[in-house]
Design an enzyme around this catalytic site. Structure first.
Site: not given
Ligand code: PLP
Length: 403
Positions: A59, A145, A191, A195, A220, A223, A254
């Protein structure tokens, strides 16, 4: 189970664990660690046998994890600040580099304040302990997620799930929540870029619904940030909705290529987190060098070079869509649906034999029978690599009669 004194016999419990693992393996759901090491980034990697692979699994969308300026910032900071941070920020004092990073994140997100955590997962659980209680209602997109789902469980909040991006179902749940007495708050969680599917939330519609029903929204952008919109500010900024979102969540691990998570919004929101987010209070602060590196990465991501990298990434995304005959994707995530877990694993393995590292995503990350290969692109890929991968996938499909 046999016991010796008050202790379980190791062999008994190990036998039970092995049985569980066998059952997972029978269902092709067993997960294993594959040692793979990057040569000069997350694209060209090699496995333990020294075999070179082109990876489509990271990512690190902008290729910043190995960027000379980001690495240089981390190396210089290591000389000055050392490695570990010693304790929680409330115990040893807050290192100024964390405050500088949080200022930069708040500015980038177009809000007043931000607080960083060790990672995105810890961010979500911090949110839960700070803002959710048994009296809260969380309304969650079905494809959210795991860290969002787990944070709801942790809080004891009432959780309701709506079918992925289904606004009618969301509205029905908001109406239901509106009628619940004694609730302290209703929070929608979703989100911006999903993801495992790479599609977008209908954010403008969700925002108007949450306003109509007086709910709050946690978005969130794990991505979305770095990839979507001008300067990579994410979907909320791109749609001009920044001020209408209560909690902006994201990760530094990411597109920003480092590690860490954040929540951004109002100053009061951040002050509550500092007082109530247990994953912030009771956890050793992330190393200052990571904060320095993340700030360097953010500088690049929002600047001219970030724009150039996004341009390259968009070109590669268009190329992959063209090669696979899929519609153009808004983000750098391309699910290649297979369905059966064993078939997905077999194809991932065959691709590895042909020199490509592509993860097979299976239950419980996605639903049972919805296994897929998940390809991700970064600005460090080339059109040639994409062409070679899609050719290998087409060859495999031709040999195995897959679609
Ligand atoms: C990867 C991810 C997380 C967690 O983030 P990390 O920093 O890897 O713990 C949270 N939400 C989504 C949508 C993700 O893809």
């Amino acid at each position: 189970m046999r016991r010796s004194g008050s202790k379980f016999l190791r062999s008994d419990t190990d036998a039970a664990y092995e049985e569980t693992l066998r059952r997972l393996d029978d269902q092709r759901l067993l997960r294993k660690l594959h040692p793979v090491c990057g040569e000069s980034g997350h694209v060209r990697v090699h496995d333990v046998d020294g075999r070179a692979l082109i990876s489509f699994s990271s990512n690190d969308y902008l290729g910043l994890a190995h960027h000379p300026k980001v690495k240089g910032a981390a190396i210089d900071a290591t000389e000055v600040h050392g490695v570990g941070s010693g304790a929680s920020r409330l115990i040893t004092g807050t290192h100024p580099v964390h405050l500088l990073l949080e200022e930069a994140i708040a500015e980038f997100k177009g809000v007043k304040a931000a607080l960083t955590f060790a990672n995105g997962y810890a961010t979500a659980s911090g949110f839960a302990t700070a803002f959710l209680s048994r009296k809260s209602i969380v309304i969650l997109d079905k494809l959210s997620h795991a860290c969002l789902i787990d944070s709801c469980r942790l809080s004891g909040a009432k959780v309701r799930v709506f079918r992925h991006n289904d606004l009618d179902k969301l509205e029905a749940l908001l109406r239901w929540a509106d009628g619940q007495p004694d609730k302290d708050r209703v929070v929608i969680m979703t989100e911006s870029v999903f993801s495992m599917d790479g599609d977008l939330a209908p954010l403008a519609e969700i925002v108007s619904l949450k306003d109509r029903y007086g709910a709050q929204l946690l978005l969130d952008e794990a991505h979305g940030v770095g990839v979507i919109g001008a300067q990579g500010r994410g979907l909320a900024a791109d749609l001009n909705l920044t001020d209408r979102i209560d909690y902006h969540m994201g990760t530094l691990g990411k597109a920003l290529g480092v590690a860490g998570g954040y929540l951004a919004g109002s100053q009061a929101m951040v002050d509550i987190l500092i007082n109530k987010a247990r994953s912030f209070i009771y956890s050793t602060a992330p190393p200052p060098i990571l904060a320095v590196a993340a700030r360097a990465a953010l500088e690049i991501a929002k600047g001219k070079e970030g724009e150039e990298r996004r341009e390259i990434l968009r070109g590669l995304m268009a190329r992959l869509a063209e090669e696979t005959g899929q519609p153009e994707s808004p983000a750098a995530i391309f699910p290649y649906q297979i369905g059966d877990e064993a078939a997905a694993l077999a194809q991932a393995f065959a691709l590895q034999e042909s020199g490509f590292y592509v993860p097979a995503i299976r239950y419980p990350t996605v639903a049972r029978g919805a296994a897929r290969l998940r390809l991700t692109l970064t600005a460090d890929h080339t059109c040639g690599q994409i062409q070679a991968l899609t050719r290998a996938m087409a060859d495999y499909a031709a040999r195995h009669g897959a679609v």
